[in-house]
Design a protein around this motif. Structure first.
Motif, mmCIF file in Angstrom:
data_model
loop_
_atom_site.group_PDB
_atom_site.id
_atom_site.type_symbol
_atom_site.label_atom_id
_atom_site.label_comp_id
_atom_site.label_asym_id
_atom_site.label_seq_id
_atom_site.Cartn_x
_atom_site.Cartn_y
_atom_site.Cartn_z
ATOM 1 N N HIS A 118 -0.465 -5.611 14.017
ATOM 2 C CA HIS A 118 0.194 -5.583 12.709
ATOM 3 C C HIS A 118 0.610 -6.967 12.223
ATOM 4 O O HIS A 118 1.125 -7.108 11.126
ATOM 5 N N GLU A 148 2.321 -3.263 7.248
ATOM 6 C CA GLU A 148 3.297 -2.189 7.425
ATOM 7 C C GLU A 148 2.672 -0.882 6.938
ATOM 8 O O GLU A 148 2.767 -0.537 5.760
ATOM 9 N N PRO A 149 2.010 -0.140 7.840
ATOM 10 C CA PRO A 149 1.365 1.113 7.432
ATOM 11 C C PRO A 149 2.387 2.156 6.978
ATOM 12 O O PRO A 149 3.544 2.129 7.398
ATOM 13 N N ILE A 207 -0.140 5.547 9.075
ATOM 14 C CA ILE A 207 0.717 5.268 10.236
ATOM 15 C C ILE A 207 -0.012 5.631 11.524
ATOM 16 O O ILE A 207 -0.097 4.817 12.445
ATOM 17 N N GLU A 208 -0.561 6.821 11.578
ATOM 18 C CA GLU A 208 -1.269 7.254 12.776
ATOM 19 C C GLU A 208 -2.586 6.503 12.942
ATOM 20 O O GLU A 208 -2.933 6.065 14.033
ATOM 21 N N THR A 209 -3.317 6.323 11.847
ATOM 22 C CA THR A 209 -4.614 5.651 11.898
ATOM 23 C C THR A 209 -4.495 4.208 12.361
ATOM 24 O O THR A 209 -5.327 3.715 13.111
ATOM 25 N N MET A 210 -3.441 3.511 11.931
ATOM 26 C CA MET A 210 -3.280 2.090 12.245
ATOM 27 C C MET A 210 -2.305 1.838 13.390
ATOM 28 O O MET A 210 -1.922 0.693 13.632
ATOM 29 N N GLN A 211 -1.928 2.879 14.093
ATOM 30 C CA GLN A 211 -0.916 2.767 15.137
ATOM 31 C C GLN A 211 -1.272 1.747 16.218
ATOM 32 O O GLN A 211 -0.431 0.956 16.628
ATOM 33 N N SER A 212 -2.492 1.736 16.683
ATOM 34 C CA SER A 212 -2.848 0.887 17.824
ATOM 35 C C SER A 212 -3.394 -0.483 17.439
ATOM 36 O O SER A 212 -3.751 -1.275 18.301
ATOM 37 N N HIS A 255 -0.481 8.445 5.632
ATOM 38 C CA HIS A 255 -1.562 8.807 6.546
ATOM 39 C C HIS A 255 -2.007 7.636 7.416
ATOM 40 O O HIS A 255 -2.605 7.837 8.473
ATOM 41 N N HIS A 281 -10.386 -2.306 12.518
ATOM 42 C CA HIS A 281 -9.749 -1.167 13.170
ATOM 43 C C HIS A 281 -10.111 0.172 12.524
ATOM 44 O O HIS A 281 -10.314 1.162 13.210
ATOM 45 N N THR A 282 -10.193 0.223 11.205
ATOM 46 C CA THR A 282 -10.458 1.492 10.522
ATOM 47 C C THR A 282 -11.950 1.753 10.337
ATOM 48 O O THR A 282 -12.325 2.851 9.921
#
Length: 97
Positions: A51, A37-38, A43-48, A41, A67-68
């Protein structure tokens, strides 16, 4: 983005923080699965990214790293001393006696 994952007090989640100590969200256990659950900051980085559900904490950490393109390290909870707390007079005791 490098993230440290720390066990939360509730025993069913882990806090995600960046190197500056900012919250990046949490990993939550529900039954036998985990989800990411991001927050902030992240939220946008882990959006795609995926989860969850993840079968293990290692699987969730691996997804974050992939992903990051950074590191995601688990910080273990500090171990309690055997038999409870350390007596105050023993905290600075020397082994030279």
């Amino acid at each position: 983005m490098d993230i440290t994952v720390k066990p939360a007090a509730d025993g069913a989640s882990w806090a995600m923080v960046d190197l500056l100590g900012r919250s990046m969200g949490r990993i939550v256990q529900a039954g036998s699965t985990l989800s990411i659950e991001p927050a902030g900051h992240a939220i946008e980085t882990m959006q795609s990214m995926k989860h969850g559900p993840f079968a293990t904490l290692d699987d969730a950490l691996r997804e974050i790293e992939t992903h990051t393109r950074g590191t995601c390290q688990l910080q273990e909870a500090p171990a309690a001393p055997p038999g409870g707390s350390i007596p105050v007079d023993k905290l600075n005791a020397s082994n030279d006696e």
